[in-house]
Design a protein around this motif. Structure first.
Motif, PDB file in Angstrom:
ATOM      1  N   GLU A  56       0.812  -1.227   0.000  1.00 42.87           N
ATOM      2  CA  GLU A  56       0.000   0.000   0.000  1.00 42.87           C
ATOM      3  C   GLU A  56       0.844   1.274   0.000  1.00 42.87           C
ATOM      4  O   GLU A  56       0.695   2.137  -0.871  1.00 42.87           O
ATOM      5  N   ILE A  57       1.718   1.396   1.004  1.00 43.52           N
ATOM      6  CA  ILE A  57       2.457   2.649   1.099  1.00 43.52           C
ATOM      7  C   ILE A  57       3.439   2.782  -0.048  1.00 43.52           C
ATOM      8  O   ILE A  57       3.680   3.874  -0.557  1.00 43.52           O
ATOM      9  N   LEU A  58       3.956   1.641  -0.500  1.00 41.57           N
ATOM     10  CA  LEU A  58       4.871   1.702  -1.640  1.00 41.57           C
ATOM     11  C   LEU A  58       4.154   2.274  -2.851  1.00 41.57           C
ATOM     12  O   LEU A  58       4.684   3.118  -3.570  1.00 41.57           O
ATOM     13  N   SER A  59       2.896   1.834  -3.055  1.00 40.45           N
ATOM     14  CA  SER A  59       2.232   2.282  -4.278  1.00 40.45           C
ATOM     15  C   SER A  59       1.664   3.691  -4.117  1.00 40.45           C
ATOM     16  O   SER A  59       1.475   4.403  -5.083  1.00 40.45           O
ATOM     17  N   PHE A  60       1.365   4.081  -2.906  1.00 41.34           N
ATOM     18  CA  PHE A  60       0.941   5.464  -2.683  1.00 41.34           C
ATOM     19  C   PHE A  60       1.635   5.989  -1.450  1.00 41.34           C
ATOM     20  O   PHE A  60       1.408   5.458  -0.356  1.00 41.34           O
ATOM     21  N   PRO A  61       2.488   6.949  -1.528  1.00 40.26           N
ATOM     22  CA  PRO A  61       2.787   7.760  -2.712  1.00 40.26           C
ATOM     23  C   PRO A  61       4.096   7.401  -3.415  1.00 40.26           C
ATOM     24  O   PRO A  61       4.357   7.908  -4.487  1.00 40.26           O
ATOM     25  N   PHE A  62       4.927   6.497  -2.807  1.00 45.35           N
ATOM     26  CA  PHE A  62       6.321   6.435  -3.286  1.00 45.35           C
ATOM     27  C   PHE A  62       6.468   5.848  -4.682  1.00 45.35           C
ATOM     28  O   PHE A  62       7.264   6.324  -5.476  1.00 45.35           O
ATOM     29  N   GLY A  63       5.678   4.833  -4.980  1.00 47.66           N
ATOM     30  CA  GLY A  63       5.809   4.213  -6.304  1.00 47.66           C
ATOM     31  C   GLY A  63       5.336   5.118  -7.424  1.00 47.66           C
ATOM     32  O   GLY A  63       5.639   4.880  -8.595  1.00 47.66           O
ATOM     33  N   GLN A  64       4.614   6.160  -7.058  1.00 47.92           N
ATOM     34  CA  GLN A  64       4.092   7.051  -8.097  1.00 47.92           C
ATOM     35  C   GLN A  64       5.203   7.826  -8.790  1.00 47.92           C
ATOM     36  O   GLN A  64       4.950   8.525  -9.768  1.00 47.92           O
ATOM     37  N   MET A  65       6.416   7.669  -8.287  1.00 44.87           N
ATOM     38  CA  MET A  65       7.555   8.288  -8.963  1.00 44.87           C
ATOM     39  C   MET A  65       7.671   7.840 -10.414  1.00 44.87           C
ATOM     40  O   MET A  65       8.461   8.384 -11.179  1.00 44.87           O
ATOM     41  N   ILE A  66       6.911   6.826 -10.791  1.00 41.70           N
ATOM     42  CA  ILE A  66       6.968   6.345 -12.174  1.00 41.70           C
ATOM     43  C   ILE A  66       6.664   7.448 -13.173  1.00 41.70           C
ATOM     44  O   ILE A  66       7.153   7.435 -14.302  1.00 41.70           O
ATOM     45  N   VAL A  67       5.899   8.452 -12.753  1.00 40.97           N
ATOM     46  CA  VAL A  67       5.593   9.528 -13.700  1.00 40.97           C
ATOM     47  C   VAL A  67       6.860  10.230 -14.176  1.00 40.97           C
ATOM     48  O   VAL A  67       6.875  10.810 -15.265  1.00 40.97           O
ATOM     49  N   PHE A  68       7.909  10.155 -13.377  1.00 43.63           N
ATOM     50  CA  PHE A  68       9.104  10.885 -13.783  1.00 43.63           C
ATOM     51  C   PHE A  68       9.792  10.256 -14.993  1.00 43.63           C
ATOM     52  O   PHE A  68      10.653  10.869 -15.590  1.00 43.63           O
ATOM     53  N   LEU A  69       9.376   9.035 -15.347  1.00 40.20           N
ATOM     54  CA  LEU A  69       9.887   8.476 -16.604  1.00 40.20           C
ATOM     55  C   LEU A  69       9.413   9.319 -17.783  1.00 40.20           C
ATOM     56  O   LEU A  69       9.969   9.247 -18.871  1.00 40.20           O
ATOM     57  N   LEU A  70       8.375  10.121 -17.569  1.00 39.56           N
ATOM     58  CA  LEU A  70       7.940  11.038 -18.619  1.00 39.56           C
ATOM     59  C   LEU A  70       8.439  12.462 -18.385  1.00 39.56           C
ATOM     60  O   LEU A  70       8.334  13.313 -19.242  1.00 39.56           O
ATOM     61  N   LEU A  71       8.944  12.720 -17.173  1.00 41.48           N
ATOM     62  CA  LEU A  71       9.332  14.097 -16.853  1.00 41.48           C
ATOM     63  C   LEU A  71      10.834  14.321 -16.906  1.00 41.48           C
ATOM     64  O   LEU A  71      11.303  15.398 -17.232  1.00 41.48           O
ATOM     65  N   TRP A  72      11.609  13.261 -16.574  1.00 42.04           N
ATOM     66  CA  TRP A  72      13.063  13.428 -16.607  1.00 42.04           C
ATOM     67  C   TRP A  72      13.583  13.878 -17.970  1.00 42.04           C
ATOM     68  O   TRP A  72      14.505  14.699 -18.033  1.00 42.04           O
ATOM     69  N   PRO A  73      13.047  13.329 -19.060  1.00 46.43           N
ATOM     70  CA  PRO A  73      13.606  13.763 -20.347  1.00 46.43           C
ATOM     71  C   PRO A  73      13.451  15.257 -20.619  1.00 46.43           C
ATOM     72  O   PRO A  73      14.060  15.775 -21.547  1.00 46.43           O
ATOM     73  N   LEU A  74      12.651  15.956 -19.815  1.00 42.55           N
ATOM     74  CA  LEU A  74      12.482  17.398 -20.029  1.00 42.55           C
ATOM     75  C   LEU A  74      13.652  18.198 -19.483  1.00 42.55           C
ATOM     76  O   LEU A  74      13.757  19.398 -19.723  1.00 42.55           O
ATOM     77  N   TRP A  75      14.527  17.538 -18.731  1.00 41.69           N
ATOM     78  CA  TRP A  75      15.655  18.237 -18.125  1.00 41.69           C
ATOM     79  C   TRP A  75      16.486  18.935 -19.180  1.00 41.69           C
ATOM     80  O   TRP A  75      16.730  18.370 -20.246  1.00 41.69           O
ATOM     81  N   GLU A  76      16.945  20.156 -18.863  1.00 40.57           N
ATOM     82  CA  GLU A  76      17.639  20.958 -19.877  1.00 40.57           C
ATOM     83  C   GLU A  76      19.003  20.387 -20.261  1.00 40.57           C
ATOM     84  O   GLU A  76      19.541  20.700 -21.308  1.00 40.57           O
ATOM     85  N   LYS A  77      19.556  19.545 -19.378  1.00 40.24           N
ATOM     86  CA  LYS A  77      20.881  18.999 -19.686  1.00 40.24           C
ATOM     87  C   LYS A  77      20.743  17.560 -20.168  1.00 40.24           C
ATOM     88  O   LYS A  77      19.718  16.920 -19.924  1.00 40.24           O
ATOM     89  N   PRO A  78      21.752  17.041 -20.825  1.00 41.25           N
ATOM     90  CA  PRO A  78      21.675  15.634 -21.218  1.00 41.25           C
ATOM     91  C   PRO A  78      21.787  14.745 -19.980  1.00 41.25           C
ATOM     92  O   PRO A  78      22.355  15.143 -18.967  1.00 41.25           O
ATOM     93  N   GLY A  79      21.233  13.546 -20.089  1.00 38.71           N
ATOM     94  CA  GLY A  79      21.334  12.622 -18.964  1.00 38.71           C
ATOM     95  C   GLY A  79      20.122  12.710 -18.065  1.00 38.71           C
ATOM     96  O   GLY A  79      19.064  13.190 -18.449  1.00 38.71           O
ATOM     97  N   VAL A  80      20.309  12.208 -16.843  1.00 44.63           N
ATOM     98  CA  VAL A  80      19.204  12.136 -15.900  1.00 44.63           C
ATOM     99  C   VAL A  80      19.581  12.935 -14.649  1.00 44.63           C
ATOM    100  O   VAL A  80      20.700  12.812 -14.161  1.00 44.63           O
TER     101      VAL A  80
END
Lengths: 366, 533
Positions: free
Chosen positions: A190-214
């Motif tokens: 339960e706690i893993l999936s809310f809120p900590f596992g929700q970090m999965i959204v960052f697989l769509l947000l990290w590529p927005l970083w202005e620098k190359p890489g993660v």
């Protein structure tokens, strides 16, 4: 990908991680099954979430510049990848819808008792749609204004709790009365999936970083910081209300705040809590909604603006499916966590294995 | 989007042709005079004065000037007298080209002399206060700079006063404005570029910036937008402001206006570009961020602690001015349970006999205040006290006693109104004045939820705004932690070691501290101490 404009600074990523993870989390007592040890359950959840975060970071680092749909295609092939992309888009829309409904219910519960939920939820969706219409660059600017305000509110409340002597640390004892097993049981999944596992959204947000890489450093520090904050808030809630009371209220944090009634200045600080709910849930809705739109746009190779309103309408319509709050909560605690486990843990794990194999084979062939 | 706005404007009106195709001067003086008279018509303020003395053999001359635009003493002493007295000119029955050169190089003791070859140039020189000298037989006219007209002396700025700090404000004269900046920035990098905009007004506009500090892209964008302006008139800086500001519908100003040369010098030093417009004491500074509207030049003339306190007061006043009536409406209409019981009872007893709902009551009072305020600006000075009595007594006390509005509402409205004047920039104060009404309507229908939603919409809107490519909410969003020293708080001067590049300029050290102090502060600030080098 050239479709993505990379304009987000590392600091903005950190802010987004913190605000997204806070969301509405401190309002609930997570891990209530572990009684006075729920903060330990929270810690266990955060630790497990950290492992999951490392998996996501590894994926993003191995498949740089790729968003989730492209990763899925890379890992599972064209057809299966597209299929999983669509499913993920639906999953994100579903998560967004849960938050919309949460918000509608909470508004009806706290500040607008007689206004129909359909209106408050519509207003909320429209604001989120407006933010997404403006684009990721604008969305990432919002936490920079909202997070300091939100933290200020929390800080103020924490100071008040401590000054008024409402918190009693004895309520957290005895520590680990029944051993570690109940704690882990409450934490996973339960706690893993809310809120900590929700970090999965960052697989769509990290590529927005202005620098190359993660932006590993920014993400990890923000994650660690916000985990500590959430564990602290959990313990604080317990220390104020005690495990029995805290476990029986739907919104323990609201009840905790209501204990501050002897201030003589403002009788009820509900407004502050509502404001905090508003900010937290808003950013959650926006991010889930944005991710759903982004996947849809990526799969169809169109501009994200095409998908803002159709998906918004979908989320709005879906938020009426559950008949009442009780059902909403039941779904949230039951089937929803199982779905979360699939999408946040199982698929990414398989994807990681598939990606590793593919990378291995491409390296050996090259 | 911004350029679309300008091109739309361009397409909207077909430029009328004010000037005909340029016409060269002829060698016959009479023909030239006739042509000029035809162009100007029978205007009473244009003076033609002919000098001809066939006996002495000197060529006949005509002076043209506009009465009121010239310094009469200067024209008599420095133009007419030397020409009539000149022995050289009388003695030699010389050819005209040579005589012209002689006049230009030797006889006239005035500063600026220019040659005019066409009627159009001649006329534009004439309108700028030059005295035109036409020589019979020459197809070139001379324009002697004799301008001198009545100007207002330099006064204290009326709209942006300070307690401590320079008391002089810009005047309507462009040249006075640029000279005030020169006096403050004695630096070769201060550049002044002049434009003439407005087909009929030919208003002088000066772009003032520090070369190497102002961002080149911002400058190029401003120049491009100024060049794209095609309008018949520029009478005040707001014409320019509206024509060059970033497009899109927004209630927020994205260009700062100021009456204070010191504020402008400060802005220019931080990389902003100043635009001074002839004919108005209000100059523009671009790009401007939201937070720049809350900075007053006095912040830097007082100690940092009090300045920081005043900054916080201003931001508070901003929110009070924006939200107070709306919060009052929302809480009394929807969320009474939030008030302490005693206050609630007091409010309820006040509102007992009031015939209107809180929203209508608030709208009436807000509108009344706006009427009073507008009357205060327009009314003749002599009846000012009468208006204040009517406003304070009749509309305040009497309205409460008559049971039309509650006393609490009067307090709310007056506090809101006063808060609005705390904000140093009238431009942003005015924009909240409008947003406030919308906020009240929303609060009256959806309560606190509506207020929060509308604030969120405003925030998203502002996060998306730009001023010449600079995000409106910078340096907070996108955040540059090092530039936050002068936003909510005003840090001490020795803490603000670098000039922020908020306006797109290069970051550079602002002050070098004495070596000893530098070490101490480097120790204190740790890794950030390296900014200083």
């Amino acid at each position: 990908m050239s479709r993505i404009k990379k304009r987000v600074t590392g600091l903005q990523i950190s802010f987004m991680v913190i605000l997204f993870e806070i969301g509405s989390t401190p309002l609930f007592l997570l891990g209530a099954d572990a009684k006075q040890d729920s903060w330990l359950a929270m810690s266990a959840g955060a630790a497990a979430g950290f492992a999951l975060l490392l998996l996501f970071l590894w994926l993003q680092q191995r498949l740089p510049e790729m968003e989730l749909p492209e990763m899925l295609r890379f890992g599972f092939g064209r057809i299966a990848g597209t299929f999983f992309g669509i499913v993920y888009s639906c999953y994100f829309a579903y998560q967004s819808m849960r938050n919309v409904r949460d918000f509608g219910e909470l508004t009806a519960l706290t500040i607008l008792q007689s206004t129909p939920m359909s209106i408050t939820m519509l207003v909320f969706i429209l604001i989120a749609a407006y933010a997404i219409w403006k684009g990721a660059e604008i969305i990432f600017r919002l936490p920079e204004i909202l997070l300091p305000g939100l933290l200020f509110c929390y800080f103020l409340l924490i100071i008040l709790f401590i000054l008024m002597g409402n918190a009693d640390i004895k309520r957290l004892t005895p520590v680990a009365e029944n051993g570690l097993w109940p704690i882990l049981q409450a934490a996973l999944p339960e706690i893993l999936s809310f809120p900590f596992g929700q970090m999965i959204v960052f697989l769509l947000l990290w590529p927005l970083w202005e620098k190359p890489g993660v932006p590993v450093k920014n993400t990890v520090w923000a994650y660690v910081g916000v985990s500590v904050f959430l564990i602290f808030m959990n313990a604080l809630n317990l220390a104020i209300l005690g495990p029995v009371l805290a476990g029986s209220f739907y919104l323990p944090f609201l009840e905790s705040v209501r204990t501050l009634s002897s201030l003589r200045f403002i009788e009820r600080l509900d407004i502050l809590v509502t404001l905090m709910i508003f900010i937290g849930l808003f950013i959650k809705i926006v991010i889930w909604y944005y991710c759903a739109v982004e996947i849809a746009a990526s799969l169809t190779r169109t501009s994200a603006k095409w998908w803002v309103f159709p998906l918004g309408a979908l989320i709005y319509a879906a938020s009426f499916i559950e008949r009442n709050y009780t059902q909403h909560i039941a779904v949230g605690l039951g089937p929803s966590t199982r779905i979360d486990t699939i999408f946040q843990i199982a698929i990414p794990l398989i994807l990681a294995v598939a990606a590793a194999l593919r990378l291995q084979s491409s390296r050996s062939s090259a | 989007m911004k350029l679309k706005f300008l091109s739309n404007h361009k397409a909207a009106s077909k430029p009328e042709t004010v000037t005909a195709s340029s016409r060269p001067l002829e060698s016959s003086m009479d023909a030239n005079v006739a042509e000029i008279k035809r162009r100007i018509g029978n205007s009473a303020d244009v003076v033609f004065r002919s000098l001809s003395n066939p006996a002495s053999g000197s060529p006949s001359l005509t002076f043209i000037y506009i009465d009121g635009l010239i310094n009469a003493d200067l024209v008599t002493q420095a133009v007419i007298q030397p020409l009539t007295d000149s022995q050289d000119l009388q003695e030699q029955g010389m050819e005209n080209e040579k005589a012209l050169l002689l006049i230009k190089e030797q006889i006239l003791p005035v500063g600026g002399i220019k040659e005019c070859k066409t009627v159009e140039i001649l006329l534009s020189m004439l309108f700028e206060g030059n005295t035109i000298i036409l020589l019979d037989g020459a197809n070139t006219a001379l324009a002697a700079n004799t301008s001198g007209w009545e100007t207002r002396s330099i006064n204290e700025p009326t709209s942006q006063g300070v307690i401590r700090g320079p008391k002089e404000g810009f005047t309507e004269s462009l040249r006075t404005g640029t000279s005030m900046l020169r006096r403050r920035l004695k630096n070769a990098d201060l550049r002044v570029e002049e434009y003439k905009i407005g087909r009929r007004t030919q208003t002088g506009i000066a772009l003032v910036y520090l070369y190497g500090i102002a961002n080149e892209q911002v400058l190029a964008e401003i120049r491009k937008r100024l060049d794209a302006i095609d309008t018949d008139s520029i009478l005040e800086s707001n014409y320019i402001e509206e024509l060059i500001e970033d497009g899109g519908m927004t209630p927020f100003p994205t260009i700062l206006n100021t009456e204070r040369p010191d504020a402008m010098a400060g802005g220019i030093l931080e990389g902003q570009v100043g635009i001074i417009i002839d004919g108005t004491p209000f100059a523009l500074l671009a790009p401007a961020t939201f937070f720049s509207f809350f900075q007053s030049s006095e912040d830097y003339y007082q100690r940092y602690d009090i300045s920081s306190f005043l900054r916080i007061i201003r931001f508070t006043a901003f929110f009070v001015s924006l939200l107070l009536p709306a919060l009052y409406i929302a809480i009394t209409t929807f969320h009474q349970e939030m008030l302490p019981t005693t206050l609630l009872i007091s409010l309820a007893s006040q509102r007992e006999g009031i015939p209107f709902p809180a929203l209508i009551e608030a709208l009436i009072m807000e509108l009344t205040f706006d009427v009073l305020r507008e009357a205060g600006v327009r009314m003749p000075r002599a009846i000012g006290p009468a208006i204040s009595i009517v406003g304070a007594l009749v509309l305040g006390q009497a309205a409460v006693q008559a049971g039309l509005v509650s006393a609490a509402m009067v307090i709310v409205v007056s506090f809101t109104a006063i808060s609005n004047f705390v904000i140093p920039s009238l431009a942003i104060a005015n924009s909240i004045r409008l947003i406030r009404f919308l906020m009240m309507l929303i609060a009256g229908t959806m309560g606190l939820f509506g207020i929060m939603s509308f604030l969120m919409v405003l925030l998203i809107h502002m996060a998306g705004l730009q001023s010449f490519g600079i995000p409106y909410l910078s340096p907070v969003a996108p955040m540059k932690p090092r530039y936050l020293k002068d936003i909510i708080l005003r840090m001490p001067m020795w803490k603000m070691k670098i000039r922020p590049s908020t306006y797109g300029s290069q970051e550079a050290p602002r002050q070098n501290l004495p070596a000893k102090e530098q070490q101490v502060s480097a120790k204190q600030s740790g890794p950030q101490g390296s900014e200083n080098s």
